[in-house]
Design a protein around this motif. Structure first.
Motif, PDB file in Angstrom:
ATOM      1  N   MET A   1       0.841  -1.191   0.000  1.00 19.14           N
ATOM      2  CA  MET A   1       0.000   0.000   0.000  1.00 19.14           C
ATOM      3  C   MET A   1       0.878   1.243   0.000  1.00 19.14           C
ATOM      4  SD  MET A   1      -3.283   0.991   0.182  1.00 19.14           S
ATOM      5  CE  MET A   1      -4.260  -0.233   1.065  1.00 19.14           C
ATOM      6  N   ARG A   2       0.612   2.146  -0.920  1.00 20.02           N
ATOM      7  CA  ARG A   2       1.332   3.411  -0.977  1.00 20.02           C
ATOM      8  C   ARG A   2       0.457   4.515  -0.366  1.00 20.02           C
ATOM      9  NH1 ARG A   2       3.945   5.133  -6.169  1.00 20.02           N
ATOM     10  NH2 ARG A   2       1.931   4.807  -7.196  1.00 20.02           N
ATOM     11  N   PHE A   3       1.114   5.613   0.037  1.00 25.03           N
ATOM     12  CA  PHE A   3       0.417   6.626   0.823  1.00 25.03           C
ATOM     13  C   PHE A   3       0.507   8.018   0.190  1.00 25.03           C
ATOM     14  CE2 PHE A   3       0.381   3.271   3.798  1.00 25.03           C
ATOM     15  CZ  PHE A   3      -0.564   3.570   4.767  1.00 25.03           C
ATOM     16  N   VAL A   4      -0.635   8.698   0.212  1.00 26.29           N
ATOM     17  CA  VAL A   4      -0.763  10.094  -0.174  1.00 26.29           C
ATOM     18  C   VAL A   4      -0.911  10.904   1.110  1.00 26.29           C
ATOM     19  CG1 VAL A   4      -2.072  11.753  -1.559  1.00 26.29           C
ATOM     20  CG2 VAL A   4      -2.078   9.322  -2.184  1.00 26.29           C
ATOM     21  N   LEU A   5      -0.289  12.073   1.161  1.00 31.09           N
ATOM     22  CA  LEU A   5      -0.534  12.977   2.284  1.00 31.09           C
ATOM     23  C   LEU A   5      -1.570  14.009   1.865  1.00 31.09           C
ATOM     24  CD1 LEU A   5       0.276  13.832   5.187  1.00 31.09           C
ATOM     25  CD2 LEU A   5       1.741  15.554   4.111  1.00 31.09           C
ATOM     26  N   ASN A   6      -2.629  14.136   2.656  1.00 34.49           N
ATOM     27  CA  ASN A   6      -3.642  15.156   2.392  1.00 34.49           C
ATOM     28  C   ASN A   6      -3.062  16.537   2.687  1.00 34.49           C
ATOM     29  OD1 ASN A   6      -5.786  13.350   1.751  1.00 34.49           O
ATOM     30  ND2 ASN A   6      -6.008  12.894   3.915  1.00 34.49           N
TER      31      ASN A   6
ATOM     32  N   GLU B   1      10.224  14.180   2.648  1.00 33.57           N
ATOM     33  CA  GLU B   1      11.231  13.677   3.594  1.00 33.57           C
ATOM     34  C   GLU B   1      10.757  12.423   4.306  1.00 33.57           C
ATOM     35  OE1 GLU B   1      11.762  16.923   6.219  1.00 33.57           O
ATOM     36  OE2 GLU B   1      12.931  18.141   4.803  1.00 33.57           O
ATOM     37  N   LEU B   2       9.474  12.375   4.640  1.00 31.62           N
ATOM     38  CA  LEU B   2       8.943  11.247   5.387  1.00 31.62           C
ATOM     39  C   LEU B   2       8.755  10.002   4.525  1.00 31.62           C
ATOM     40  CD1 LEU B   2       6.278  13.092   7.576  1.00 31.62           C
ATOM     41  CD2 LEU B   2       8.387  12.012   8.396  1.00 31.62           C
ATOM     42  N   GLY B   3       8.722  10.167   3.219  1.00 29.21           N
ATOM     43  CA  GLY B   3       8.572   9.020   2.338  1.00 29.21           C
ATOM     44  C   GLY B   3       7.169   8.805   1.812  1.00 29.21           C
ATOM     45  N   TYR B   4       6.329   9.839   1.857  1.00 29.40           N
ATOM     46  CA  TYR B   4       5.024   9.721   1.197  1.00 29.40           C
ATOM     47  C   TYR B   4       5.246   9.566  -0.299  1.00 29.40           C
ATOM     48  CZ  TYR B   4       2.223  10.652   5.331  1.00 29.40           C
ATOM     49  OH  TYR B   4       1.618  10.541   6.554  1.00 29.40           O
ATOM     50  N   ASP B   5       4.295   8.905  -0.948  1.00 31.24           N
ATOM     51  CA  ASP B   5       4.460   8.568  -2.355  1.00 31.24           C
ATOM     52  C   ASP B   5       3.880   9.599  -3.308  1.00 31.24           C
ATOM     53  OD1 ASP B   5       5.539   5.691  -2.121  1.00 31.24           O
ATOM     54  OD2 ASP B   5       3.779   5.672  -0.808  1.00 31.24           O
TER      55      ASP B   5
ATOM     56  N   ILE C   1       8.997  13.775  -5.048  1.00 35.22           N
ATOM     57  CA  ILE C   1       7.664  13.224  -4.848  1.00 35.22           C
ATOM     58  C   ILE C   1       6.775  13.465  -6.074  1.00 35.22           C
ATOM     59  CG2 ILE C   1       6.635  15.286  -3.774  1.00 35.22           C
ATOM     60  CD1 ILE C   1       5.341  13.305  -1.723  1.00 35.22           C
ATOM     61  N   ALA C   2       5.909  12.506  -6.379  1.00 40.55           N
ATOM     62  CA  ALA C   2       4.946  12.644  -7.471  1.00 40.55           C
ATOM     63  C   ALA C   2       3.829  13.588  -7.045  1.00 40.55           C
ATOM     64  CB  ALA C   2       4.369  11.282  -7.839  1.00 40.55           C
TER      65      ALA C   2
ATOM     66  N   HIS D   1       1.490  14.139  13.075  1.00 39.60           N
ATOM     67  CA  HIS D   1       0.590  13.031  12.734  1.00 39.60           C
ATOM     68  C   HIS D   1       1.030  12.359  11.438  1.00 39.60           C
ATOM     69  CE1 HIS D   1      -3.024  11.300  10.736  1.00 39.60           C
ATOM     70  NE2 HIS D   1      -3.233  10.813  11.941  1.00 39.60           N
ATOM     71  N   ALA D   2       1.457  13.156  10.459  1.00 36.27           N
ATOM     72  CA  ALA D   2       1.930  12.593   9.193  1.00 36.27           C
ATOM     73  C   ALA D   2       3.117  11.661   9.430  1.00 36.27           C
ATOM     74  CB  ALA D   2       2.314  13.715   8.233  1.00 36.27           C
ATOM     75  N   GLN D   3       3.999  12.035  10.329  1.00 33.42           N
ATOM     76  CA  GLN D   3       5.137  11.168  10.668  1.00 33.42           C
ATOM     77  C   GLN D   3       4.659   9.904  11.366  1.00 33.42           C
ATOM     78  OE1 GLN D   3       8.316  13.187  12.687  1.00 33.42           O
ATOM     79  NE2 GLN D   3       9.348  11.286  13.292  1.00 33.42           N
ATOM     80  N   TRP D   4       3.683  10.035  12.245  1.00 27.69           N
ATOM     81  CA  TRP D   4       3.116   8.881  12.955  1.00 27.69           C
ATOM     82  C   TRP D   4       2.533   7.871  11.960  1.00 27.69           C
ATOM     83  CZ3 TRP D   4      -2.165   7.451  13.359  1.00 27.69           C
ATOM     84  CH2 TRP D   4      -2.449   6.478  14.330  1.00 27.69           C
ATOM     85  N   VAL D   5       1.864   8.364  10.921  1.00 26.94           N
ATOM     86  CA  VAL D   5       1.281   7.467   9.918  1.00 26.94           C
ATOM     87  C   VAL D   5       2.376   6.647   9.240  1.00 26.94           C
ATOM     88  CG1 VAL D   5       0.077   7.373   7.700  1.00 26.94           C
ATOM     89  CG2 VAL D   5      -0.788   8.850   9.525  1.00 26.94           C
ATOM     90  N   ILE D   6       3.465   7.305   8.855  1.00 28.16           N
ATOM     91  CA  ILE D   6       4.553   6.608   8.167  1.00 28.16           C
ATOM     92  C   ILE D   6       5.240   5.603   9.091  1.00 28.16           C
ATOM     93  CG2 ILE D   6       6.823   6.917   7.120  1.00 28.16           C
ATOM     94  CD1 ILE D   6       4.472   7.637   5.284  1.00 28.16           C
ATOM     95  N   GLU D   7       5.412   5.975  10.347  1.00 26.69           N
ATOM     96  CA  GLU D   7       6.156   5.110  11.274  1.00 26.69           C
ATOM     97  C   GLU D   7       5.304   4.001  11.877  1.00 26.69           C
ATOM     98  OE1 GLU D   7       7.792   7.813  14.127  1.00 26.69           O
ATOM     99  OE2 GLU D   7       9.402   8.492  12.788  1.00 26.69           O
ATOM    100  N   GLU D   8       4.036   4.289  12.149  1.00 26.80           N
ATOM    101  CA  GLU D   8       3.208   3.343  12.911  1.00 26.80           C
ATOM    102  C   GLU D   8       2.155   2.627  12.067  1.00 26.80           C
ATOM    103  OE1 GLU D   8       3.966   2.625  15.956  1.00 26.80           O
ATOM    104  OE2 GLU D   8       5.497   4.182  16.100  1.00 26.80           O
TER     105      GLU D   8
END
Length: 306
Positions: A1-6, A38-42, A81-82, A293-300
């Motif tokens: 699963m890849r992730f978009v940041l709102n 930086e966090l690695g969102y796609d 980032i795309a 919170h965005a960092q929490w999503v990537i890490e957790e």
């Protein structure tokens, strides 16, 4: 699963937007975009409307960008980032101008622009722009074919009901070959057939999660679908917005869920065929808290979702 940041404050929907977002500026959004990278969102994505009739402002808000202009700004603030749209209203813009804007942004960003095309839903917006609402689907199909012709042919030529051109040159071509990724937004069968013909991805809006597999099957069963890799982007929180941007109370997709709840829901989405998602902005007070919170999503969350 890849992730978009709102991205915060790209719209002011009654169903989702929080009060703190209203103070978020373009400079703040550049900070958010860089942190997402930086966090690695796609991917990042930008919605679009040109005007909002007064009859819809209460639910929809009036704050929307021209998606391609905003995409170019975000691409300029980042390096890898795309950057997508969600969605670009295809029938409301001349296809030569749309093709040029997207090709320009792709060329200048080194090949990081994507586009999700939709046909729109607000008849009053079409009326304001002088575009026939009932013809928007036919226009979209023709415009898409014309845009691809401009992007891919050294001597582009097109003859259609709504657009025609010949004996011209078009450059720069997009960096991405054969062209930037095209996705389609929408739920009706014509949108799904459009996705089968033109797209490498689909974003549903009013489709419920359990309906996704049947619609993916419908796309892939079309004679125009050639077996290409195909993305399905369904955000956690999508079901909180109904037709016409009405507010829907869906307890299964509320912002602020625990990690275990989010992982469970996204695991289910993956089983249904979803390949990309986002987590709705929880109740926070400012940009800094949202980036935490965005960092929490990537890490957790992300490591636990297939």
């Amino acid at each position: 699963m890849r992730f978009v940041l709102n991205m915060p404050h790209t719209m002011e929907l009654k169903a989702l937007t929080q009060p703190w977002e209203l103070s978020v500026s373009g400079a703040d959004q550049a900070v958010v975009a860089r942190r997402a990278e930086e966090l690695g969102y796609d991917m990042l994505a930008v919605p679009e409307h040109f005007v909002v009739p007064h009859t819809h402002v209460e639910l929809s808000g009036a704050h929307y960008f021209h998606s391609t202009v905003a995409q170019a700004f975000i691409a300029g603030a980042t390096t890898t980032i795309a950057v997508n749209s969600c969605v670009t209203l295809l029938p409301l813009q001349h296809p030569i101008v749309t093709a040029k804007a997207l090709a320009t942004a792709d060329w200048m960003s080194g090949g990081r622009i994507m586009v999700t095309f939709g046909v729109g839903w607000d008849a009053e917006e079409f009326e304001a722009l002088g575009v026939p609402f009932q013809e928007r689907g036919r226009m979209a199909d023709e415009y898409l074919a014309a845009i691809i012709e401009l992007w891919t042919n050294e001597s582009p030529r097109f003859e259609g009901r709504y657009v025609a051109f010949d004996n011209l040159a078009f450059g720069p071509k997009p960096v991405q070959k054969p062209h930037p990724p095209i996705w389609i937004g929408g739920d009706a069968n014509p949108a799904l057939r459009r996705a089968a013909r033109f797209a490498s991805g689909w974003i549903p809006f009013l489709t419920q999660p359990d309906e996704i597999p049947a619609k993916i099957d419908y796309i892939k069963s079309q004679p125009t679908f050639d077996g290409r890799a195909f993305e399905v982007c369904y955000a956690l929180g999508t079901s909180l917005i109904g037709e016409g941007h009405v507010v829907v109370d869906d307890p299964t997709q509320q912002p602020g869920m625990s990690a275990a709840e989010i992982i469970d829901h996204l695991g289910r989405f993956a089983e249904l065929g979803v390949t990309m998602t986002s987590v709705p902005i929880p109740p926070v007070t400012d940009v800094g808290a949202y980036l935490d919170h965005a960092q929490w999503v990537i890490e957790e969350i992300k490591p636990h979702v297939a």
